[in-house]
Design an enzyme around this catalytic site. Structure first.
Site, short mmCIF file in Angstrom:
data_model
loop_
_atom_site.label_atom_id
_atom_site.label_comp_id
_atom_site.label_asym_id
_atom_site.label_seq_id
_atom_site.Cartn_x
_atom_site.Cartn_y
_atom_site.Cartn_z
N SER A 103 0.85 -1.19 0.00
CA SER A 103 0.00 0.00 0.00
C SER A 103 0.88 1.24 0.00
O SER A 103 2.02 1.20 0.49
CB SER A 103 -0.87 0.00 1.26
OG SER A 103 -1.52 1.24 1.43
N TYR A 163 -1.95 0.31 10.08
CA TYR A 163 -1.98 -0.44 8.83
C TYR A 163 -0.71 -0.18 8.02
O TYR A 163 -0.09 -1.11 7.50
CB TYR A 163 -3.22 -0.02 8.03
CG TYR A 163 -3.35 -0.66 6.67
CD1 TYR A 163 -3.86 -1.94 6.54
CD2 TYR A 163 -2.98 0.03 5.51
CE1 TYR A 163 -4.00 -2.53 5.28
CE2 TYR A 163 -3.11 -0.55 4.26
CZ TYR A 163 -3.63 -1.83 4.15
OH TYR A 163 -3.76 -2.40 2.91
#
Length: 218
Positions: free
Chosen positions: A131, A144
């Site tokens: 990501s 995250y």
């Protein structure tokens, strides 16, 4: 000879979209996800093998590896967003962070370790889905993002240690998925990229087999 892939998180989103693309290209697929109903429906659609379960369960990891004794591609797509609404690091629950590390970092490594003998034999490839939160300082995304940063470095070192394999850590960008909707709301998520387009780019990556490294799929 038919190529074989294991795809985690394959019941929806990017995992399902990639499974559809690879099935269309004639791949033999072993699919896994926690939701057995959606997973089995996807497997029936694609003529794939469904093995529902949690990638943090060592017994489940063993089952996946045993289901693909000949393996050309491992896609570590399964992941968890963590606590929602996304909290700042100052109040991030540590137990939740430990669980997030288990899902997003330890589980992919466990599956790599379990499948390496088959991947070495085929000189196969590993795709770890990361990501832009791994490197960007986005408020609320610290938990995250930290796990995805760890997954990127794990991939980086693995590519040096396994030079006969291809190891790609792939940033898919924002996609219109349930995970993004959970993070930013359904309305904002609806404007993000279609996972099918990202899956097509990922298929092109696998087919062209460039050198190991970090790639952007948008």
């Amino acid at each position: 000879m038919t190529n074989t892939a294991i795809i985690t998180g394959a019941s929806r989103g990017l995992g399902l979209a990639l499974a559809r693309v690879l099935a269309g290209a004639g791949w033999n697929l072993v699919l896994t996800a926690r939701g057995s109903h959606d997973l089995e429906r996807a497997a029936d659609e694609l003529g794939a093998t469904a093995i529902p379960g949690d990638v943090t369960d060592p017994a489940h990891v063993r089952r996946l590896a045993e289901a693909a004794p000949e393996l050309d591609l491992l896609v570590n797509n399964a992941g968890d967003l963590g606590v929602t609404p996304l909290p700042p690091l100052a109040i991030y629950p540590l137990e939740a962070f430990r669980a997030l590390l288990e899902t997003n970092v330890t589980a992919p490594l466990a599956l790599v370790q379990a499948t390496l003998p088959a991947l070495r034999a085929s000189r196969g490839a590993i795709v770890n889905i990361t990501s832009d939160a791994a490197t960007g300082a986005y408020e609320g995304w610290g938990g995250y993002g930290a796990t995805k940063a760890a997954l990127e470095q794990l991939s980086n070192v693995l590519s040096a240690e396994e030079p006969e394999l291809r190891v790609w850590w792939a940033d898919p960008g924002e996609m219109n998925t349930r995970m993004l909707a959970d993070a930013v709301g359904a309305e904002e998520a609806a404007s993000a990229a279609d996972p099918a387009k990202v899956a097509a780019a990922l298929h092109d990556l696998v087919a062209s087999r460039p050198a190991s490294g970090k790639v952007s799929l948008q």
